[in-house]
Design an enzyme around this catalytic site. Structure first.
Site, PDB file in Angstrom:
ATOM      1  N   PHE A  13       0.809  -1.220   0.000  1.00  0.00           N
ATOM      2  CA  PHE A  13       0.000   0.000   0.000  1.00  0.00           C
ATOM      3  C   PHE A  13       0.846   1.276   0.000  1.00  0.00           C
ATOM      4  O   PHE A  13       0.325   2.357  -0.238  1.00  0.00           O
ATOM      5  CB  PHE A  13      -0.889   0.052   1.249  1.00  0.00           C
ATOM      6  CG  PHE A  13      -1.855  -1.080   1.376  1.00  0.00           C
ATOM      7  CD1 PHE A  13      -3.011  -1.115   0.621  1.00  0.00           C
ATOM      8  CD2 PHE A  13      -1.622  -2.118   2.269  1.00  0.00           C
ATOM      9  CE1 PHE A  13      -3.919  -2.157   0.743  1.00  0.00           C
ATOM     10  CE2 PHE A  13      -2.515  -3.162   2.404  1.00  0.00           C
ATOM     11  CZ  PHE A  13      -3.676  -3.179   1.631  1.00  0.00           C
ATOM     12  N   ALA A  14       2.125   1.173   0.328  1.00  0.00           N
ATOM     13  CA  ALA A  14       2.950   2.359   0.583  1.00  0.00           C
ATOM     14  C   ALA A  14       3.258   3.113  -0.704  1.00  0.00           C
ATOM     15  O   ALA A  14       3.607   2.514  -1.714  1.00  0.00           O
ATOM     16  CB  ALA A  14       4.252   1.944   1.269  1.00  0.00           C
ATOM     17  N   TYR A  81       2.977  10.950 -10.629  1.00  0.00           N
ATOM     18  CA  TYR A  81       2.379   9.942  -9.749  1.00  0.00           C
ATOM     19  C   TYR A  81       1.848   8.767 -10.563  1.00  0.00           C
ATOM     20  O   TYR A  81       2.191   7.607 -10.325  1.00  0.00           O
ATOM     21  CB  TYR A  81       1.273  10.576  -8.907  1.00  0.00           C
ATOM     22  CG  TYR A  81       0.403   9.563  -8.192  1.00  0.00           C
ATOM     23  CD1 TYR A  81       0.965   8.646  -7.309  1.00  0.00           C
ATOM     24  CD2 TYR A  81      -0.973   9.519  -8.404  1.00  0.00           C
ATOM     25  CE1 TYR A  81       0.181   7.707  -6.655  1.00  0.00           C
ATOM     26  CE2 TYR A  81      -1.759   8.602  -7.750  1.00  0.00           C
ATOM     27  CZ  TYR A  81      -1.184   7.689  -6.886  1.00  0.00           C
ATOM     28  OH  TYR A  81      -1.960   6.750  -6.254  1.00  0.00           O
ATOM     29  N   ILE A 145     -12.410  24.586  -4.514  1.00  0.00           N
ATOM     30  CA  ILE A 145     -12.650  23.889  -5.777  1.00  0.00           C
ATOM     31  C   ILE A 145     -11.547  24.290  -6.740  1.00  0.00           C
ATOM     32  O   ILE A 145     -11.388  25.480  -7.046  1.00  0.00           O
ATOM     33  CB  ILE A 145     -14.026  24.249  -6.372  1.00  0.00           C
ATOM     34  CG1 ILE A 145     -15.162  23.824  -5.433  1.00  0.00           C
ATOM     35  CG2 ILE A 145     -14.208  23.606  -7.737  1.00  0.00           C
ATOM     36  CD1 ILE A 145     -16.541  24.216  -5.942  1.00  0.00           C
ATOM     37  N   ARG A 159     -15.331  12.281 -10.704  1.00  0.00           N
ATOM     38  CA  ARG A 159     -14.595  11.118 -10.207  1.00  0.00           C
ATOM     39  C   ARG A 159     -15.568  10.012  -9.783  1.00  0.00           C
ATOM     40  O   ARG A 159     -16.725  10.266  -9.455  1.00  0.00           O
ATOM     41  CB  ARG A 159     -13.697  11.497  -9.012  1.00  0.00           C
ATOM     42  CG  ARG A 159     -12.577  12.473  -9.361  1.00  0.00           C
ATOM     43  CD  ARG A 159     -11.548  11.855 -10.269  1.00  0.00           C
ATOM     44  NE  ARG A 159     -10.434  12.742 -10.556  1.00  0.00           N
ATOM     45  CZ  ARG A 159     -10.345  13.529 -11.630  1.00  0.00           C
ATOM     46  NH1 ARG A 159     -11.329  13.545 -12.508  1.00  0.00           N
ATOM     47  NH2 ARG A 159      -9.288  14.291 -11.809  1.00  0.00           N
ATOM     48  N   ASP A 219      -4.622  17.124 -13.367  1.00  0.00           N
ATOM     49  CA  ASP A 219      -5.944  16.570 -13.046  1.00  0.00           C
ATOM     50  C   ASP A 219      -6.743  16.304 -14.324  1.00  0.00           C
ATOM     51  O   ASP A 219      -7.119  17.252 -15.020  1.00  0.00           O
ATOM     52  CB  ASP A 219      -6.740  17.545 -12.166  1.00  0.00           C
ATOM     53  CG  ASP A 219      -6.394  17.440 -10.702  1.00  0.00           C
ATOM     54  OD1 ASP A 219      -5.817  16.407 -10.308  1.00  0.00           O
ATOM     55  OD2 ASP A 219      -6.707  18.379  -9.945  1.00  0.00           O
TER      56      ASP A 219
END
Length: 263
Positions: A13-14, A81, A145, A159, A219
């Site tokens: 999970f890290a 990421y 926002i 999402r 995003d």
């Protein structure tokens, strides 16, 4: 640790997991999510541990060619990421071919909600729902926002929110997977930032002021999952289908622990 405890399987999970930060400090994300992940894999191989469940992410896809997103869509991450998680998925495949590692990579969409005693509490909180609920509790003056000019019905990002208990159940099923696989995990529904805030207003009974800010880099406008593959192959079914049910569980936890795990 692996040699001492000899686990049947490892759940990884890290990670560093903030999209915005990854756009500012990509080195941190590649070193931690790839380099340190390799340390784990090499320790597993050295100690004969051959089964892994990996927390991947919908960020590997970037802006998708179509919705909902299934596992056949080509990954095109638009932030370090997502790129780091995709790179590790590819590394897992090679460790499978060369070392016999059996893995399941679960591409989370937006994890949310809470159980009775466990909820979201990050050192740096960037997730929308916990921040909105902090405003409802008076712990923050407003919710922000980021971006109101996306190509979506109300201009804010959409999402797919999945409850953490449904996510946990998927991990248990992943341990029983007969072969290495990649699975998307979501409910197949999409909610915009404004819709999430409005739902939080209904659930909490608070006004929840908002402040509109420019977009954050990295995003994508819409991310909605197609989870038929894991439903078909492992029998997974989400129990929390509505955004309201997810937010209600988070609100109950936040009221019980207004200061999070500091209580």
């Amino acid at each position: 640790t692996l040699a001492a405890f000899q686990p049947e399987a490892v759940m990884h999970f890290a990670a560093s997991a903030l999209v915005g930060e990854s756009m500012e400090n990509p080195s941190k994300y590649f070193r931690n999510n790839i380099g340190h992940g390799l340390n784990l894999l090499d320790a597993m191989i050295a100690t004969g541990r051959k089964q892994l469940v990996f927390s991947s992410t919908c960020a590997i896809f970037g802006p998708p060619e179509r919705l909902p997103i299934d596992e056949t869509l080509p990954p095109r991450p638009i932030n370090p990421y997502g790129e780091s998680k995709l790179a590790f998925e590819k590394i897992l495949r090679w460790y499978g071919e060369i070392h016999g590692l059996r893995f399941v990579a679960l591409r989370y969409f937006n994890a949310a909600g809470a159980s009775e005693n466990f909820g979201e509490e990050h050192r740096i909180e960037t997730h929308l729902i916990p921040n909105v609920l902090k405003v409802a509790l008076g712990l923050m003056p407003h919710v922000e926002i980021y971006g109101t000019d996306y190509d979506t019905p109300d201009g804010t990002c959409i999402r797919d929110y999945i409850h953490i208990l449904d996510l946990a159940h998927a991990h248990i099923l992943a341990l029983k997977a007969p072969k290495s696989e990649l699975y998307n995990l979501g409910t197949g529904g999409g909610s915009s930032v404004r819709e999430v805030i409005e739902c939080c207003r209904r659930v909490t009974g608070h006004k929840i002021p908002v402040v509109e800010k420019p977009r954050r880099a990295g995003d994508p406008p819409r991310l909605i999952a197609a989870s038929e593959k894991i439903q078909r192959e492992l029998g997974w079914r989400p129990q929390f289908q509505s955004l309201e049910a997810i937010i209600e569980s988070a609100w109950k936890w936040r009221q019980k622990f207004p200061n999070g795990y500091g209580d």
